[in-house]
Scaffold this active site. Structure first.
Site, short mmCIF file in Angstrom:
data_model
loop_
_atom_site.label_atom_id
_atom_site.label_comp_id
_atom_site.label_asym_id
_atom_site.label_seq_id
_atom_site.Cartn_x
_atom_site.Cartn_y
_atom_site.Cartn_z
N CYS A 43 -5.96 46.23 81.07
CA CYS A 43 -5.59 46.45 82.41
C CYS A 43 -4.29 45.73 82.95
O CYS A 43 -3.28 46.15 82.54
CB CYS A 43 -6.86 46.06 83.21
SG CYS A 43 -6.98 47.15 84.62
N HIS B 53 -11.33 48.50 80.59
CA HIS B 53 -11.62 46.93 80.71
C HIS B 53 -12.86 46.36 80.33
O HIS B 53 -13.65 46.98 79.77
CB HIS B 53 -11.43 46.65 82.30
CG HIS B 53 -12.34 47.37 83.08
ND1 HIS B 53 -12.27 47.60 84.37
CD2 HIS B 53 -13.72 47.34 82.86
CE1 HIS B 53 -13.36 48.07 84.96
NE2 HIS B 53 -14.45 47.74 83.76
#
Ligand SMILES: [Zn+2]
Lengths: 457, 238
Positions: free
Chosen positions: B93, B190
């Protein structure tokens, strides 16, 4: 006319839902809100003593229940959205329960908990007399975005507050809110180094003013504690009300003292865990701000049991079952730490769902310190719910023995299995997240193990 | 055998259970008798990246990303050179974005990256949130969860981690997800990306051992029944 239609339709839906055995106030509220958008503001303006708004990540429900109980004990008529439906539609639905078809009702106080992301809209509509912010932790980030954004939403909600703002001084982010406010602010917190943590999750370790890394003299849970910024010298504000000499007793009673501007009182409560010290301080501070006497408030608090699902005990076949709601990393970690203090033989049922109300992202379970269960004396852990496999995998990587971990997605079957595998006299700790708790409770109520919660009050 | 992992900025760049990736790397080393040392890298402490066999960085909030973005500039040339020489890296991310050329916010502010990979990111209004399934030519099927508003684009000839089967991926447009450059992996999947995709964890460990010892090293297979079950559960939910 619109108002009457809105009320009538919502009432019709409420009775339909009840008739089919379902509770909940959000759907009727949503309908009424759609038909008549200013209805909430109109009804709220009729609380003769005003509205109290409570927001923050953890502790809203318990704090609101405590305050409502104290006010009721004092003889006030209180409307309180106790089912945890804390979007504006849920609040409206709750008020509508007490409104007749013409829109008439009488109540002294609205004690309302509101979702962090909704707090600005709610404050604008409700114009609260007092507003309290419990704490800010990561919770359901996929719905709210980032912690800083949540804080700025709450910050702008405070400008609608008429009389007083009460803030958790131990939370660096919460304590920094409302810096521009003209009305009075009250800070509460803990002075209890005996509860100091050395490890565990930290959501926010940086100064909300200048971004430098905060230094903690004492840290209680997550980022709550006594902090100071080495760079800009932002620090925990002077506390108006604080807890000291906190003890978590073997018999699940909380025992501590409160100091309110020099006046010290004892508190004993069936609410348990460090977070409930904060909840009790919150409630105490709110009730004091309404002019109630400290002794009376504390006596009522001592008689109040935990809000539904937060910590509930029941017995089945002489096996003691205890439910601890756990819906975010900090809450979960604290619950585990609390349960671990119980050194008797015990078992666990952990239920993890990923429905919308839970937050569809279950990544946070990796932030929970399950590693501390390594040296805990337990018989087994059953993982249940939609994401049972995720939970089991998390436990595997926490180095817990795989042969003691079971997966059973169906919550009913998992509960039956857990009861069967628990020997008489042993304890079963049940740790569900939000919708998991709702379905477990609805099953337990149907079987008669628990009372229907919306009838209880 | 031994490995040293640099965990970049854990207190600023570790959202959504990103630490799950570190836990997974450490455990999968330990279960094979590989000694695994984790060194936490913090802002302002001068570190020698030549000591590391593997880098990991997760995602952060805007504020954290700003602070880290500045600090990381100090290591820009060093990291670039090491990655070219095969240092394995896992970026999630925000960490993924910072290793690119730049991040342009939706207000037009240009935040420089450290230009290790030829990618760039443009801020968007809509957050791309949800379960993801990715088909990767190196790793097969990957599962995870994404939550980002930045839209990342790959430069010419830059290889993605895979193609999106379900979800948004890099930018919600070209159906690509993540990046693989030499031994560096960047992704928007993530939090606990590695636990449910253990083949990626093992790939990183193998590459790290090869990088350290300068020879191909075989990893002992592990019992991944539970990993596979939760991979399947995530797939059903996507
Ligand atoms: Zn500061």
């Amino acid at each position: 006319m619109r108002k009457i239609i809105a009320i009538a339709i919502s009432k019709l839906f409420t009775s339909l839902l009840r008739a089919t055995g379902r509770g909940g106030t959000a759907l009727p509220g949503l309908l009424a809100e759609r038909i008549h958008p200013s209805l909430l503001a109109e009804l709220a303006s009729r609380f003769s003593q005003g509205t109290i708004l409570i927001t923050g990540t953890n502790g809203k429900t318990t704090t609101a229940s405590l305050v409502a109980n104290v006010l009721r004990a004092k003889g006030y008529k209180v409307i309180h959205n106790f089912t945890g439906s804390n979007l504006t539609r849920g609040i409206l639905g709750q008020i509508l329960e007490d409104v007749d078809l013409k829109g008439n009702f009488s109540a002294d106080f609205g004690v309302l908990e509101v979702d962090e992301a909704t707090s600005e809209k709610a404050a604008q509509l409700l114009k609260p007399r007092i507003m309290l912010v419990t704490n800010l932790f990561r919770d359901q980030l996929d719905r709210y975005g980032e912690l800083d954004k949540v804080a700025s939403i709450i910050d702008s909600s405070l400008k609608w507050v008429k009389e007083r703002v009460i803030l958790n001084g131990d939370d660096p982010l919460v304590a920094s809110l409302g810096s521009e406010l003209k009305i009075g602010k009250i800070f509460f917190g803990l002075n209890a180094p005996e509860l100091s943590l050395s490890r565990g999750v930290i959501d926010l370790s940086h100064c909300p003013i200048c971004d430098a890394e905060l230094s903690f003299r004492t840290r209680y849970y997550g980022h709550l504690g006594d902090y100071v910024c080495p760079n800009c010298h932002y620090k925990r504000p002077q506390l108006d009300l604080f807890a000291l000499d906190v003890s978590l007793r073997e018999d699940f009673l909380l025992d501590f003292k409160v100091n309110h501007r020099g006046e010290v009182k004892n508190v004993i409560s069936p609410l348990f865990g460090i977070f409930n010290v904060y909840n009790i301080l919150s409630a105490l501070s709110l009730c004091q701000s309404l002019g109630l006497e400290t002794d009376f408030i504390l006596e009522t608090i001592a008689r109040t049991s935990p809000a539904f699902g937060r910590l509930e005990k029941f017995c089945l076949d002489s096996k003691e079952c205890i439910i601890f709601l756990a819906k975010n990393p900090v809450g979960f970690s604290i619950n585990i730490e609390t349960v671990k203090r119980d050194t008797r033989k015990k078992n666990y049922l952990i239920i993890l769902n990923d429905n919308l109300a839970d937050g569809t992202d279950t990544s946070w379970i990796w932030d929970v310190d399950f590693e501390i269960l390594k040296d805990d004396q337990f018989g087994f852990i059953i993982c249940s719910g939609i994401r049972a496999e995720d939970m089991a995998l998390r436990l595997k990587y926490a180095d817990l023995p795989l042969e003691k971990i079971e997966i059973k997605n169906d919550i009913r079957e998992a509960f039956q299995m857990a009861i069967k595998m628990t020997s008489a006299g042993e304890r079963l700790y049940i740790l569900p997240n939000y919708t998991a708790m709702l379905s477990l409770r609805s099953y337990l109520s149907k079987e008669g193990f628990l009372q229907e919660f919306w009838i209880r009050q | 055998m031994k490995l040293k992992i640099f965990y970049l900025y854990p207190n600023l760049m570790s959202l959504y259970g990103d630490v799950g990736n570190i836990i997974t790397l450490r455990k999968r080393c330990e279960w094979r008798g590989i000694d695994c040392e984790i060194e936490e890298i913090k802002v302002g402490k001068n570190k020698n990246f030549r000591e590391a066999d593997l880098l990991f960085m997760g995602g952060g909030q805007d504020r954290g990303q700003r602070i880290v973005g500045q600090d990381l500039q100090n290591y820009k040339e060093e990291i670039k050179e090491l990655v070219e020489n095969g240092l394995p890296v896992l970026l999630i991310c925000g960490g993924y974005q910072l290793f690119g050329k730049y991040f342009k916010t939706k207000d037009g502010v240009l935040i420089p990256g450290i230009e290790v990979i030829d990618i760039w990111t443009i801020g968007g209004d809509r957050r791309m949130i949800g379960n993801v399934i990715v088909q990767s030519s190196i790793f097969g099927k990957l599962v995870g969860f994404e939550n980002h508003s930045g839209r990342t684009f790959l430069g010419e000839g830059i290889q993605p981690l895979g193609r999106v089967v379900k979800g948004y991926g890099n930018n919600g447009k070209d159906k690509l997800e993540g990046v693989v450059y030499k031994n560096l992996i960047g992704t928007y999947l993530h939090g606990p990306f590695l636990p449910k995709n253990p083949q990626v964890a093992d790939w990183l460990i193998r590459k790290a051992l090869t990088y350290r010892y300068r020879e191909e090293i075989d990893l002992k297979p592990l019992n991944d029944e539970l990993e596979i079950e939760s991979h399947k559960a995530a797939e059903r939910r996507a």
